[in-house]
Scaffold this motif. Structure first.
Motif, PDB file in Angstrom:
ATOM      1  N   TYR A   5       0.859  -1.182   0.000  1.00  0.00           N
ATOM      2  CA  TYR A   5       0.000   0.000   0.000  1.00  0.00           C
ATOM      3  C   TYR A   5       0.895   1.231   0.000  1.00  0.00           C
ATOM      4  N   PRO A   6       1.284   1.726  -1.165  1.00  0.00           N
ATOM      5  CA  PRO A   6       2.238   2.841  -1.258  1.00  0.00           C
ATOM      6  C   PRO A   6       1.708   4.108  -0.594  1.00  0.00           C
ATOM      7  N   LYS A   7       2.635   4.854   0.048  1.00  0.00           N
ATOM      8  CA  LYS A   7       2.249   6.076   0.754  1.00  0.00           C
ATOM      9  C   LYS A   7       1.722   7.144  -0.201  1.00  0.00           C
ATOM     10  N   ASN A   8       2.317   7.241  -1.375  1.00  0.00           N
ATOM     11  CA  ASN A   8       1.962   8.311  -2.306  1.00  0.00           C
ATOM     12  C   ASN A   8       1.180   7.805  -3.529  1.00  0.00           C
ATOM     13  N   GLY A   9       0.632   6.635  -3.426  1.00  0.00           N
ATOM     14  CA  GLY A   9      -0.106   6.081  -4.556  1.00  0.00           C
ATOM     15  C   GLY A   9      -1.421   5.462  -4.116  1.00  0.00           C
ATOM     16  N   ARG A  10      -2.089   4.850  -5.049  1.00  0.00           N
ATOM     17  CA  ARG A  10      -3.385   4.234  -4.780  1.00  0.00           C
ATOM     18  C   ARG A  10      -3.336   2.753  -5.079  1.00  0.00           C
ATOM     19  N   VAL A  11      -4.264   2.026  -4.470  1.00  0.00           N
ATOM     20  CA  VAL A  11      -4.512   0.635  -4.837  1.00  0.00           C
ATOM     21  C   VAL A  11      -5.978   0.567  -5.260  1.00  0.00           C
ATOM     22  N   ILE A  12      -6.203   0.315  -6.533  1.00  0.00           N
ATOM     23  CA  ILE A  12      -7.548   0.331  -7.108  1.00  0.00           C
ATOM     24  C   ILE A  12      -7.949  -1.074  -7.543  1.00  0.00           C
ATOM     25  N   VAL A 106     -16.373   3.494  -3.406  1.00  0.00           N
ATOM     26  CA  VAL A 106     -16.873   2.615  -4.477  1.00  0.00           C
ATOM     27  C   VAL A 106     -17.520   3.485  -5.545  1.00  0.00           C
ATOM     28  N   GLU A 107     -17.104   3.308  -6.779  1.00  0.00           N
ATOM     29  CA  GLU A 107     -17.664   4.061  -7.902  1.00  0.00           C
ATOM     30  C   GLU A 107     -18.303   3.104  -8.912  1.00  0.00           C
ATOM     31  N   PRO A 108     -19.632   3.008  -8.928  1.00  0.00           N
ATOM     32  CA  PRO A 108     -20.285   2.186  -9.957  1.00  0.00           C
ATOM     33  C   PRO A 108     -20.059   2.799 -11.334  1.00  0.00           C
ATOM     34  N   VAL A 109     -19.717   1.968 -12.291  1.00  0.00           N
ATOM     35  CA  VAL A 109     -19.513   2.423 -13.665  1.00  0.00           C
ATOM     36  C   VAL A 109     -20.709   2.031 -14.514  1.00  0.00           C
ATOM     37  N   SER A 110     -21.268   0.889 -14.228  1.00  0.00           N
ATOM     38  CA  SER A 110     -22.437   0.406 -14.945  1.00  0.00           C
ATOM     39  C   SER A 110     -23.155  -0.580 -14.052  1.00  0.00           C
ATOM     40  N   ILE A 111     -24.134  -1.247 -14.589  1.00  0.00           N
ATOM     41  CA  ILE A 111     -24.931  -2.184 -13.806  1.00  0.00           C
ATOM     42  C   ILE A 111     -24.102  -3.351 -13.293  1.00  0.00           C
ATOM     43  N   ASP A 112     -22.978  -3.653 -13.951  1.00  0.00           N
ATOM     44  CA  ASP A 112     -22.229  -4.852 -13.581  1.00  0.00           C
ATOM     45  C   ASP A 112     -20.727  -4.627 -13.407  1.00  0.00           C
ATOM     46  N   GLU A 113     -20.300  -3.395 -13.181  1.00  0.00           N
ATOM     47  CA  GLU A 113     -18.877  -3.163 -12.943  1.00  0.00           C
ATOM     48  C   GLU A 113     -18.674  -1.890 -12.138  1.00  0.00           C
ATOM     49  N   GLY A 114     -17.580  -1.870 -11.377  1.00  0.00           N
ATOM     50  CA  GLY A 114     -17.293  -0.696 -10.577  1.00  0.00           C
ATOM     51  C   GLY A 114     -15.873  -0.723 -10.032  1.00  0.00           C
ATOM     52  N   TYR A 115     -15.428   0.444  -9.544  1.00  0.00           N
ATOM     53  CA  TYR A 115     -14.087   0.597  -8.986  1.00  0.00           C
ATOM     54  C   TYR A 115     -14.162   0.709  -7.460  1.00  0.00           C
ATOM     55  N   LEU A 116     -13.116   0.217  -6.795  1.00  0.00           N
ATOM     56  CA  LEU A 116     -12.944   0.409  -5.367  1.00  0.00           C
ATOM     57  C   LEU A 116     -11.538   0.953  -5.120  1.00  0.00           C
ATOM     58  N   ASP A 117     -11.435   1.956  -4.276  1.00  0.00           N
ATOM     59  CA  ASP A 117     -10.134   2.435  -3.826  1.00  0.00           C
ATOM     60  C   ASP A 117      -9.889   1.836  -2.441  1.00  0.00           C
ATOM     61  N   ILE A 118      -8.961   0.880  -2.353  1.00  0.00           N
ATOM     62  CA  ILE A 118      -8.681   0.198  -1.085  1.00  0.00           C
ATOM     63  C   ILE A 118      -7.348   0.648  -0.497  1.00  0.00           C
ATOM     64  N   SER A 119      -6.918   1.853  -0.857  1.00  0.00           N
ATOM     65  CA  SER A 119      -5.614   2.364  -0.407  1.00  0.00           C
ATOM     66  C   SER A 119      -5.509   2.419   1.114  1.00  0.00           C
ATOM     67  N   ASP A 120      -6.652   2.581   1.806  1.00  0.00           N
ATOM     68  CA  ASP A 120      -6.647   2.695   3.266  1.00  0.00           C
ATOM     69  C   ASP A 120      -7.173   1.429   3.941  1.00  0.00           C
ATOM     70  N   CYS A 121      -7.079   0.310   3.249  1.00  0.00           N
ATOM     71  CA  CYS A 121      -7.664  -0.927   3.769  1.00  0.00           C
ATOM     72  C   CYS A 121      -6.624  -1.975   4.148  1.00  0.00           C
ATOM     73  N   ALA A 122      -5.426  -1.537   4.512  1.00  0.00           N
ATOM     74  CA  ALA A 122      -4.350  -2.486   4.807  1.00  0.00           C
ATOM     75  C   ALA A 122      -4.712  -3.427   5.950  1.00  0.00           C
ATOM     76  N   GLU A 123      -5.542  -2.963   6.893  1.00  0.00           N
ATOM     77  CA  GLU A 123      -5.901  -3.818   8.021  1.00  0.00           C
ATOM     78  C   GLU A 123      -6.747  -5.013   7.604  1.00  0.00           C
ATOM     79  N   MET A 124      -7.315  -4.968   6.394  1.00  0.00           N
ATOM     80  CA  MET A 124      -8.143  -6.076   5.902  1.00  0.00           C
ATOM     81  C   MET A 124      -7.307  -7.157   5.222  1.00  0.00           C
ATOM     82  N   GLY A 125      -6.044  -6.873   4.976  1.00  0.00           N
ATOM     83  CA  GLY A 125      -5.206  -7.847   4.296  1.00  0.00           C
ATOM     84  C   GLY A 125      -4.514  -7.242   3.095  1.00  0.00           C
ATOM     85  N   THR A 126      -3.826  -8.067   2.327  1.00  0.00           N
ATOM     86  CA  THR A 126      -3.166  -7.610   1.116  1.00  0.00           C
ATOM     87  C   THR A 126      -4.226  -7.335   0.043  1.00  0.00           C
ATOM     88  N   PRO A 127      -3.865  -6.571  -0.977  1.00  0.00           N
ATOM     89  CA  PRO A 127      -4.838  -6.317  -2.052  1.00  0.00           C
ATOM     90  C   PRO A 127      -5.393  -7.609  -2.665  1.00  0.00           C
TER      91      PRO A 127
END
Length: 412
Positions: A5-12, A106-127
């Motif tokens: 989980y990079p300090k200056n980047g995102r995990v999408i 969470v950003e829905p893009v359409s009825i069946d796809e979407g993005y999640l930004d988990i950059s702050d979710c390190a406590e849940m495990g690895t990406p």
């Protein structure tokens, strides 16, 4: 853990449901599992079009937008079903509720796809552990398969999710781009359609690597700011954030005009709607936007104002589409009285590259017939001249028909 989980980047993450409509039908009726299944429009008619199909059907060569008769020829045992859009919307709502249990980003893009930004979710495990948990939970609770891409930005995450289907999880890092993406043909890149690919090929840009190394001046000359944007994507650069509020935005682009004189002339009002639709289309094009909702404003000579709008299954931006939609709305809500002002507006406007074409049966069928129609028109014009075919309205009937309402023939 923190190194992932990079300090200056995102995990999408990009979550993409596999063969969504067909999968929902199989989850609803387990007897369909393992069978070649297609969801199609006009099931009883020869001209029906495949909306989506199971992976078992794809093994026979069945594809989306394929005519139903052709699909059945390739796969005689094909099970064909009519769509149940309410069932699909319910499933989609459940999926996004589940995704939001991991993060609010969470950003829905359409009825069946979407993005999640988990950059702050390190406590849940690895990406990859989070992706596996999401994939397993959707499968276990809803019996629906999905593929997930893991990357430092949205473009690479979307690209990664397409690399392994069904039930794939793929990591795509920026440093992997030259080796993995650059050898592909430029038309394979997400966000590049056939026409853009043809433009690139014409100037020697044939692979994604060629696009990444193309001169900035050439890109601007070909596609303006969008050319620079596509080059950046080919280099693995995409700074767009995951925006949970994007689905709630109600941006609009519209134009209205007060008529020179009050009128109830069908011909004049149609022409005004045409001019307004053209202006809206030009503004959408200039900003690389598309609309999902069409609106019409009617102000009568006594200044009573009626504003009506409706959602449209497929994103629109062309003047012909806007004009047709505007006429449909106007026809439904105009009372035949003299009109003082008309307006046409595109609502729920988003960037063109983010637009998703909903799987609407009738629009798929219209799209499927457009190309041969245009080919015939071009052949006729080549042989007899451009004047042989003209766009516009059929002549208004003069045999006792009033000029204050649109006829059914006109709408047909």
């Amino acid at each position: 853990m923190n190194q992932m989980y990079p300090k200056n980047g995102r995990v999408i993450l990009h979550v993409d449901m596999n063969s969504f409509y067909a999968s929902v039908e199989m989850a609803h009726n387990p007897m369909l599992k393992g069978k070649p299944l297609a969801v199609a429009g006009n099931v009883e008619e020869r001209r029906g079009i495949i909306v989506t199909c199971s992976y078992e059907a794809r093994k026979f060569g069945v594809k989306t937008t394929m005519p139903l008769w052709e699909a059945k020829k390739l796969c005689p045992s094909l099970v064909v079903m009519k769509p149940n859009f309410e069932r699909y919307r319910t499933a989609s709502s459940g999926i996004f509720d589940l995704l939001r249990s991991f993060t609010e980003q969470v950003e829905p893009v359409s009825i069946d796809e979407g993005y999640l930004d988990i950059s702050d979710c390190a406590e849940m495990g690895t990406p990859i552990e989070i992706a596996e948990t999401i994939q397993n939970r959707i499968l276990q609770t809803m019996d629906l398969p999905c593929s997930i891409g893991i990357a430092p930005n949205k473009f690479l995450a979307k690209t990664a999710s397409d690399m392994k289907k069904p039930l794939g999880i793929t990591i795509l890092r920026k440093r992997d781009v030259p080796k993995i993406l650059w050898p592909y043909e430029v038309g394979e890149m997400h966000g590049i359609g056939n026409k853009t690919a043809e433009k690139f090929n014409a100037v020697g840009i044939r692979t994604i690597g060629d696009l990444a190394h193309a001169p900035d001046g050439l890109m601007k000359q070909l596609l303006g700011i969008n050319g620079t944007r596509l080059k950046n994507r080919a280099m693995g650069i995409d700074d767009r954030p995951v925006d949970p509020e994007s689905i709630y935005e109600h941006k609009s682009i519209g134009n209205s005009t007060t008529l020179p004189k009050d009128t109830n002339s069908q011909k004049e009002l149609t022409a005004v709607l045409g001019r307004l639709s053209l202006k809206v289309a030009q503004r959408l094009k200039n900003k690389s936007l598309v609309g999902h909702k069409i609106g019409v404003t009617i102000r009568y000579k006594d200044r009573r104002t009626v504003t009506r709008s409706r959602l449209v299954a497929n994103a629109f931006s062309e003047s012909e589409e806007i004009h047709a939609l505007a006429i449909e709305l106007f026809t439904k809500h105009w009372n035949g009285e003299d009109v003082r002002l008309l307006g046409v507006t595109a609502f729920e406007v988003i960037e063109k590259e983010s637009a998703y074409k909903q799987l609407d049966l009738f629009s798929y069928e219209k799209e499927a017939v457009k190309e041969p129609l245009y080919n015939v028109m071009q052949q006729l014009q080549s042989k007899y001249g451009k004047g042989i075919i003209k766009k516009g309205l059929p002549p208004v009937r003069k045999t006792g028909q009033a000029d204050t309402s649109f006829s059914k023939d006109f709408l047909d």
